[in-house]
Design a protein around this motif. Sequence first.
Motif, PDB file in Angstrom:
ATOM      1  N   LYS A  20       1.337  -2.633 -10.938  1.00  0.00           N
ATOM      2  CA  LYS A  20       2.466  -2.643 -11.293  1.00  0.00           C
ATOM      3  C   LYS A  20       2.923  -2.650 -12.323  1.00  0.00           C
ATOM      4  O   LYS A  20       4.375  -2.645 -12.812  1.00  0.00           O
ATOM      5  CB  LYS A  20       2.760  -2.775 -10.106  1.00  0.00           C
ATOM      6  CG  LYS A  20       3.138  -2.128  -8.490  1.00  0.00           C
ATOM      7  CD  LYS A  20       3.833  -3.106  -7.659  1.00  0.00           C
ATOM      8  CE  LYS A  20       3.419  -2.379  -5.661  1.00  0.00           C
ATOM      9  NZ  LYS A  20       1.781  -2.875  -6.019  1.00  0.00           N
ATOM     10  N   GLN A  29       8.605   7.960 -12.458  1.00  0.00           N
ATOM     11  CA  GLN A  29       9.185   8.908 -11.267  1.00  0.00           C
ATOM     12  C   GLN A  29       8.840   9.285  -9.658  1.00  0.00           C
ATOM     13  O   GLN A  29       9.104   9.578  -8.942  1.00  0.00           O
ATOM     14  CB  GLN A  29       8.096  10.195 -12.095  1.00  0.00           C
ATOM     15  CG  GLN A  29       8.742  10.302 -13.603  1.00  0.00           C
ATOM     16  CD  GLN A  29       8.746  11.724 -14.203  1.00  0.00           C
ATOM     17  OE1 GLN A  29       7.080  12.112 -14.066  1.00  0.00           O
ATOM     18  NE2 GLN A  29       8.727  12.390 -14.492  1.00  0.00           N
ATOM     19  N   ASP A  30       7.208   8.461  -9.949  1.00  0.00           N
ATOM     20  CA  ASP A  30       6.807   8.581  -7.833  1.00  0.00           C
ATOM     21  C   ASP A  30       7.335   7.074  -6.998  1.00  0.00           C
ATOM     22  O   ASP A  30       7.312   7.953  -5.920  1.00  0.00           O
ATOM     23  CB  ASP A  30       5.113   8.344  -8.008  1.00  0.00           C
ATOM     24  CG  ASP A  30       4.353   9.072  -9.461  1.00  0.00           C
ATOM     25  OD1 ASP A  30       5.148  10.410  -9.103  1.00  0.00           O
ATOM     26  OD2 ASP A  30       3.821   8.759  -9.796  1.00  0.00           O
ATOM     27  N   PHE A  31       8.183   6.104  -7.960  1.00  0.00           N
ATOM     28  CA  PHE A  31       8.402   5.454  -7.302  1.00  0.00           C
ATOM     29  C   PHE A  31      10.158   4.948  -7.267  1.00  0.00           C
ATOM     30  O   PHE A  31      10.434   5.089  -8.066  1.00  0.00           O
ATOM     31  CB  PHE A  31       7.770   4.334  -7.018  1.00  0.00           C
ATOM     32  CG  PHE A  31       6.455   3.915  -6.461  1.00  0.00           C
ATOM     33  CD1 PHE A  31       5.698   4.119  -5.000  1.00  0.00           C
ATOM     34  CD2 PHE A  31       5.351   4.311  -7.959  1.00  0.00           C
ATOM     35  CE1 PHE A  31       4.322   4.620  -5.784  1.00  0.00           C
ATOM     36  CE2 PHE A  31       4.408   4.437  -7.789  1.00  0.00           C
ATOM     37  CZ  PHE A  31       3.598   4.698  -6.072  1.00  0.00           C
ATOM     38  N   GLU A  47       8.640   5.139  -1.352  1.00  0.00           N
ATOM     39  CA  GLU A  47       8.442   6.756  -2.196  1.00  0.00           C
ATOM     40  C   GLU A  47       9.619   7.614  -1.595  1.00  0.00           C
ATOM     41  O   GLU A  47       9.562   8.597  -2.031  1.00  0.00           O
ATOM     42  CB  GLU A  47       6.997   7.392  -1.616  1.00  0.00           C
ATOM     43  CG  GLU A  47       6.092   6.514  -2.677  1.00  0.00           C
ATOM     44  CD  GLU A  47       4.521   7.971  -2.756  1.00  0.00           C
ATOM     45  OE1 GLU A  47       4.503   8.399  -3.110  1.00  0.00           O
ATOM     46  OE2 GLU A  47       4.074   7.663  -1.360  1.00  0.00           O
TER      47      GLU A  47
END
Length: 702
Positions: A20, A29-31, A47
């Motif tokens: 991370k 963007q993903d999380f 998510e």
Amino acid sequence: MANTRLDTSAYIARLRALDKGALPPDGGQDFNRLIFARSPYLLQHAENPVAWYEWGDAAFEKARGENRPILLSIGYATCHWCHVMAHESFEDEQVAALLNSHFVCIKVDREERPDIDDFYMAVSQVLTGSGGWPLNIFMTPDKRPFMAVTYLPRQGRGGQNGLMELLPNIAALWRQRPDLIEKNCRSIMDAMGNLSSKIDHTVSVDLQQLVDTSFNQLRNIYDPQYGGFGTAPKFPMPMNLSWLTGQGATGNHDALGMALHTLERMRRGGIWDQIGGGLHRYAVDREWLVPHFEKMLYDQAMVGLAALEANQATGGGFYLHLAEDIFGFVARELTSPEGGFYAALDADSEGVEGKCYVWGKGEIEECLGDEAPLFCRFYDVTAEGNFEGHTILNMPLGLDEFCTVEELDSTETGLRLERCRLLLLEKRKRRISPFRDEKVITAWNGLMIAALARGGAVAGDPAFLDAASRAASFLLEKLRRRDGRILRSFLGEAADVPGFLEDYAFLAFGLLELFEATLDTVWLEWAVKLADQMLEIFLDPASGRFLKTGRDAEPMPLAASLEHDGVVPSAFSLTAQVFIRLARAAARPDLLDHARRLLESYAADVQRQPTIHLGSLHAMALLEGEPFEARFSGHRDHPAIQGLLHALKARYCPNLALTFEASDDSPALAICTQGTCYPAVHKVSELEPILERVAPRLTDQK
């Protein structure tokens, strides 16, 4: 290979293993920001398209800076309805768009932060008369609530609004009618303030009257056919069972019968995991057939203790085997390599509640071959099933009754069924398992330590004592700060959340039981240290009240909560019990005074609703009653001492005050109780006649 979204354990492991370091603070963007959380519950939402925050300054500063209301959503990792709401709403782009546009959204794991959950659950109770999880609170940036709801569907149905209708209405109200929001906040905070009224020292408690009232109320809601209390849903309520067993020791045979019958019917029902051992959280029906399938550590500990008390009271091996079944499950599925105990197993696997636990008749026949007909008759397995086309295993008859009807030998049949169980357990291990929340929570571990220590003493099984000792050593090593402050939880490393009163009280309870099971005074010394810290950290000198959250911890908007026993003891009642027992075991009479003042501080609540304060009634009985003094001397590891200890702990001895003095003299046990001090004994054969007189078996059932 299972889809990791359906295999929750693999999914959480993948998120925890992510590097991370390169992610932006908002998760990218993903999380969302929850990707940086340690809590499995928060990671389950990492998510989501909802821009979740953890509880902390960043969330509240954003809400203040942008003048937005806050949605606080509280749950836990193995909560079925939390999963349902997440899948329906928090994973939905339209719901997320509304939330992200108009609210600041905060997720809290109630198991990590019981202080937050406790305060806002009290808000829900005040506002709606009920509560549960997921708990969703709408509040101002200064943490004052103005609305509380539990599970809501995405779209309204049955005349109830869903989130898609509710969120725009709240957003509009926030913009257009801040006066109404403020009025609601003030009204709620005033009501919450009434929960923390001043101590009324004029309340005079008639303990026998409260005992009679509580028994009559429990008898009125007792189910004489299936055991338990109420109709459906039906929870184990081990606090009720333990208290009723205690009443049996005073001569109330009806009370004892209620406790024993309930334990028997639960053990035979679908609420019990007939293959893997242990029990599920509750049954959705009166008959204990269909459970809510999650398995919580605290339930295993508390029901285990209730079963052991039933065994101590009656000598019935059935109840000891029940506890041993629980302990076997905990050892196999809820014990960490370091010795701590994990929090829970989820109800769901592969996105379906109970999928891991139910069976088709065909797969049982394929696995068991010629033994399948016997197994299916005993465990109520049919082609049609009893749950969505599958079968939840249960025992319509106990083994002896079944063998009488079938004209079978009970010993041989028991062995055959056990071989079948082990075969099916191996087969079940090949299924995708429910998610396991591997948090080690100090309070719940304390309860499990107590149960295992008691089990080791009653059964004479060193494996239970070893498990309790390992867990206690793990907690005292890994869950203490350098300054000695106990911490709340551990997952890979200790969380920085300070322990709460329940963590201290439950752990001290476990250590006290461990001392009584081993006579190792190291555990007693640790329990005393915890008691002294409780006085330092949780006793408010200004009001004279004990606080559930330490004076060194983050305060809630008000020091107000609904404090009573539930599926576990209240922090206050167990603190009082621990103080009373330590006062006698460690020669600390000052702790008796603290216990008395603690019980006085909420005596008015006990008087109003004694049935939800059974732990406090037990503490009051300990305080008012004559102790059952058992003074050991000699070398604690001497076989004679161990034999005397096992014989004593195998009996139900209310108000036991056990002490140990190491000496080179011959092993001895001196008992003083019921106005008589008996000559010291050196052998079990000398002790048994005394125990028959002062702690007789109450019944020969099972």
